[in-house]
Enzyme design. Structure first.
Site, short mmCIF file in Angstrom:
data_model
loop_
_atom_site.label_atom_id
_atom_site.label_comp_id
_atom_site.label_asym_id
_atom_site.label_seq_id
_atom_site.Cartn_x
_atom_site.Cartn_y
_atom_site.Cartn_z
N THR A 169 -15.48 65.87 -12.66
CA THR A 169 -14.37 66.83 -12.64
C THR A 169 -14.08 67.23 -14.08
O THR A 169 -13.58 66.41 -14.87
CB THR A 169 -13.12 66.18 -11.99
OG1 THR A 169 -13.51 65.67 -10.72
CG2 THR A 169 -11.98 67.17 -11.83
N ASN B 87 -4.39 45.57 -17.92
CA ASN B 87 -5.20 44.73 -17.03
C ASN B 87 -4.81 43.26 -17.09
O ASN B 87 -5.41 42.43 -16.43
CB ASN B 87 -6.70 44.90 -17.33
CG ASN B 87 -7.14 44.10 -18.53
OD1 ASN B 87 -6.35 43.85 -19.43
ND2 ASN B 87 -8.40 43.70 -18.54
N LYS C 75 -10.64 66.71 -15.96
CA LYS C 75 -10.27 65.34 -16.39
C LYS C 75 -10.95 65.01 -17.71
O LYS C 75 -10.37 64.33 -18.57
CB LYS C 75 -10.66 64.34 -15.32
CG LYS C 75 -9.76 64.37 -14.10
CD LYS C 75 -10.01 63.15 -13.26
CE LYS C 75 -9.45 63.32 -11.88
NZ LYS C 75 -10.00 62.34 -10.93
N GLY D 149 -17.77 59.83 -17.42
CA GLY D 149 -16.62 59.42 -16.61
C GLY D 149 -15.33 59.60 -17.40
O GLY D 149 -15.34 59.59 -18.65
N SER E 220 -13.55 37.39 -11.19
CA SER E 220 -12.56 36.78 -12.09
C SER E 220 -12.15 35.38 -11.64
O SER E 220 -12.00 34.50 -12.51
CB SER E 220 -11.34 37.69 -12.23
OG SER E 220 -11.73 38.88 -12.86
N ASP F 225 -9.61 45.01 -21.66
CA ASP F 225 -10.84 45.76 -21.38
C ASP F 225 -11.46 46.29 -22.68
O ASP F 225 -12.68 46.37 -22.81
CB ASP F 225 -10.55 46.96 -20.45
CG ASP F 225 -10.48 46.53 -18.99
OD1 ASP F 225 -11.05 45.47 -18.65
OD2 ASP F 225 -9.85 47.25 -18.19
N ASN G 220 -17.66 64.48 -17.48
CA ASN G 220 -17.15 63.95 -16.20
C ASN G 220 -17.41 64.95 -15.08
O ASN G 220 -17.46 66.16 -15.31
CB ASN G 220 -15.64 63.69 -16.32
CG ASN G 220 -15.10 62.95 -15.11
OD1 ASN G 220 -15.68 61.95 -14.69
ND2 ASN G 220 -14.00 63.43 -14.53
N GLY H 69 -12.19 58.14 -15.96
CA GLY H 69 -11.19 57.35 -15.21
C GLY H 69 -10.55 56.30 -16.11
O GLY H 69 -10.58 56.40 -17.34
N LYS I 254 -3.61 49.43 -12.37
CA LYS I 254 -3.53 49.24 -13.83
C LYS I 254 -2.40 50.05 -14.50
O LYS I 254 -1.88 49.64 -15.52
CB LYS I 254 -4.87 49.57 -14.49
CG LYS I 254 -5.91 48.49 -14.27
CD LYS I 254 -7.18 48.78 -15.05
CE LYS I 254 -8.22 47.72 -14.77
NZ LYS I 254 -9.47 47.93 -15.50
P1 NAP Z 1 -11.65 55.29 -11.72
O1 NAP Z 1 -10.46 55.36 -12.60
O2 NAP Z 1 -11.49 55.43 -10.26
O3 NAP Z 1 -12.67 56.44 -12.22
C1 NAP Z 1 -13.85 56.69 -11.53
C2 NAP Z 1 -14.73 57.64 -12.34
O4 NAP Z 1 -15.99 57.72 -11.67
C3 NAP Z 1 -14.18 59.06 -12.45
O5 NAP Z 1 -14.51 59.58 -13.71
C4 NAP Z 1 -14.97 59.78 -11.33
O6 NAP Z 1 -15.13 61.17 -11.56
C5 NAP Z 1 -16.30 59.10 -11.46
N1 NAP Z 1 -17.13 59.21 -10.27
C6 NAP Z 1 -16.88 58.68 -9.05
N2 NAP Z 1 -17.90 58.98 -8.22
C7 NAP Z 1 -18.80 59.70 -8.93
C8 NAP Z 1 -20.05 60.30 -8.62
N3 NAP Z 1 -20.58 60.22 -7.40
N4 NAP Z 1 -20.71 60.97 -9.61
C9 NAP Z 1 -20.19 61.05 -10.83
N5 NAP Z 1 -18.99 60.53 -11.19
C10 NAP Z 1 -18.32 59.85 -10.24
O7 NAP Z 1 -12.43 53.92 -11.93
P2 NAP Z 1 -12.51 53.05 -13.27
O8 NAP Z 1 -11.41 52.05 -13.31
O9 NAP Z 1 -12.66 53.96 -14.43
O10 NAP Z 1 -13.86 52.20 -13.03
C11 NAP Z 1 -15.11 52.85 -13.11
C12 NAP Z 1 -16.25 51.85 -13.13
O11 NAP Z 1 -16.14 50.96 -14.24
C13 NAP Z 1 -16.30 50.99 -11.90
O12 NAP Z 1 -17.65 50.92 -11.48
C14 NAP Z 1 -15.82 49.64 -12.37
O13 NAP Z 1 -16.40 48.57 -11.64
C15 NAP Z 1 -16.34 49.63 -13.80
N6 NAP Z 1 -15.53 48.70 -14.64
C16 NAP Z 1 -16.17 47.61 -15.17
C17 NAP Z 1 -15.46 46.73 -15.96
C18 NAP Z 1 -16.16 45.52 -16.51
O14 NAP Z 1 -15.48 44.58 -16.96
N7 NAP Z 1 -17.47 45.49 -16.54
C19 NAP Z 1 -14.10 46.95 -16.24
C20 NAP Z 1 -13.49 48.10 -15.73
C21 NAP Z 1 -14.23 48.97 -14.91
P3 NAP Z 1 -14.03 62.24 -11.03
O15 NAP Z 1 -12.98 62.30 -12.09
O16 NAP Z 1 -14.81 63.48 -10.90
O17 NAP Z 1 -13.53 61.71 -9.72
#
Ligand code: NAP
Length: 478
Positions: A369, A305, A372, A344, A237, A320, A367, A346, A284
């Protein structure tokens, strides 16, 4: 002033560093304690060869340096070369270097009186900073290792409230913004080192200080923006926003703030009069109770965000959703997907599900879990399930579009494809929110059978551009 720390093992290598960065530098600090050989003649000739004003420093091991012999020996080394063109000499507080100080005063060499805290920030930082000079004319320098945003606040406050020349260095990730702002708040110089070192685990090169953060243009009228998160220094950013400010010649700067305590950051934001900031993991949701107003999207998603200062307080937005939808709409001009799988559950998934629902898409959320996935599905009135090969046949029914929002595929999980056995047909659109690496295993598998793919880079850019408009009131420059 930008001061380059010369910590190479040989004088020749240090000269190369000076040549490389000369156009950005006003002075350098020669760290004699990092040299592997002591060559008195060469050290005497070094100021002439360097062609920039120099600080001479022989930092003791206890203060974070490499000098391990006696103080007597250290003093005699100083005396051998001191008067051969060095402009400043750095002498530590309460060190046995009075003979060097006397000689320096006689020759008109200025003394920087330093104190080093390699573990944190001294509790009595303002008093210590004030009382550090042992004689009139000495420049106080305190090297700190902040461990929290509260520490950063104390450092910036002390700098702002001090008159007269002085330096407070803030090492490591927590101190990063202070290194960019210190000039603005009256620090005598800002120390930079282009590469990682035990001294400086988070390098800030003279080039990025000047080109990315436009250090020499910062002044009390500069509007400060930033991003908060933990971790945050990997964020792209600052590049997006600072490039925009430079292109439009806006008097503004955008900095990465590592934040552990959101409340402390809001206090800092008041003190620095921060005009707006981006918010990333894990803050966030936590910022929301501190906002005077939130957009409909923030209320629906429960994640903010983008925070913008207004006359009544900070207002919250979520870009986002727009960031996610814009590249997808561009790809789907012929028709937007009617059904989609979201992997996912999250924070990012919430924005994705919200955006797709608004576009009328039917969604299956899977997902790791299961609970969730079910909770999110209930909230947005769609279908949820556990992520496992058992769900693949149902996934196929929704898989016009498959959006990968989980952290699987991103460092340190680069090797993981969360749907590694999924039977892609080549007709799906595969969209991964991850942008480093550019192509995750998930995207490669889909591309290999002919699917159209999208990574997270255009989303990042689009959400950043939407933030830019909220921050500055103008469109992002093309
Ligand atoms: P978050 O709230 O921490 O959520 C993480 C998610 O990933 C949860 O659903 C978690 O599942 C899952 N996960 C983690 N490890 C895993 C594994 N080994 N196998 C399968 N699922 C797994 O994070 P977030 O904010 O949603 O961000 C997630 C991703 O999106 C990140 O990589 C981030 O860089 C990307 N992102 C990109 C942008 C962009 O502008 N391009 C913007 C926002 C986010 P559980 O519920 O089971 O733990």
């Amino acid at each position: 002033m930008i001061c380059l720390s010369l910590t190479r093992e040989t004088l020749a290598e240090n000269l190369k560093e000076i040549e490389r960065y000369k156009k950005y530098l006003q002075l350098c600090e020669l760290r004699g304690d990092c040299l592997t050989e002591w060559d008195t003649e060469a050290l005497r000739d070094f100021p002439r060869q360097a062609g920039v004003p120099l600080i001479l420093t022989l930092r003791r091991a206890g203060d974070g340096g490499n000098w391990r012999t006696s103080e007597e020996e250290r003093c005699s080394r100083f005396m051998e070369i001191l008067s051969s063109g060095y402009t400043w000499v750095d002498l530590e507080h309460a060190s046995a270097t009075e003979s060097v100080a006397r000689a320096a005063r006689k020759k008109g060499i200025r003394i920087i009186r330093s104190f080093h805290d390699t573990r944190g920030v001294p509790e009595d930082l303002p008093e210590r900073f004030r009382e550090l000079p042992e004689r009139e004319g000495e420049i106080p320098r305190i090297v700190t290792t902040p461990r929290s945003v509260a520490d950063l606040r104390i450092i910036l406050q002390t700098l702002r409230e001090t008159s007269g020349p002085g330096i407070i260095q803030a090492m490591g990730e927590w101190g990063f913004p202070a290194r960019i702002l210190s000039g603005l708040y009256g620090s005598y110089f800002t120390l930079v080192s282009p590469e990682k070192s035990p001294d400086d685990p988070v390098p800030l090169s003279p080039e990025s200080l000047e080109k990315l953060y436009r250090y020499s243009t910062l002044s009390s009228s500069t509007s400060i923006f930033g991003i908060i998160g933990n971790p945050v220094l990997h964020s792209r950013s600052p590049l997006i926003h600072n490039s925009g400010y430079a292109k439009q010649s806006l008097d503004a700067v955008y900095l990465p703030f590592k934040v552990d305590d959101v409340g402390e950051f809001f206090s800092l934001a008041e003190e620095l009069s921060i005009q707006g900031f981006s918010v990333t993991i894990p803050h966030k949701s936590e910022v929301i109770p501190r906002l005077v107003q939130t957009s409909d999207e923030v209320a629906a998603i429960g994640a903010c965000n983008t925070v913008v200062r207004s006359s009544s307080g900070f207002k919250g937005y979520n870009t986002d959703v727009r960031g996610f939808m814009l590249p997808l709409k561009k790809l789907c001009v012929a028709g937007f997907p009617k059904r989609a799988v979201v992997i996912g559950a999250g924070g990012a998934a919430r924005a994705v599900v919200y955006g797709l629902k608004e576009a009328g898409t039917e969604i299956l959320i899977v997902n790791r879990t299961e609970s969730k996935a079910l909770d999110l599905a209930r909230e947005f009135n769609c279908r949820g399930a556990a992520l496992s090969p058992g769900i693949y046949s149902e996934m196929a029914e929704y898989a016009e579009l498959v959006v990968q929002t989980s952290a699987a595929g991103m460092h340190p999980l680069e090797e993981i494809d969360p749907v590694s056995e999924y039977p892609w047909t080549g007709k799906e659109i595969a969209y991964d929110l991850i942008y480093i690496p550019e192509k995750t295993r998930f995207l490669s598998a889909a591309e290999n059978v002919g699917c159209r793919i999208l990574n997270g880079a255009p989303m990042l850019q689009a959400q950043g551009e939407a933030q830019y408009k909220l921050f500055t009131g103008t469109e992002y420059p093309r």
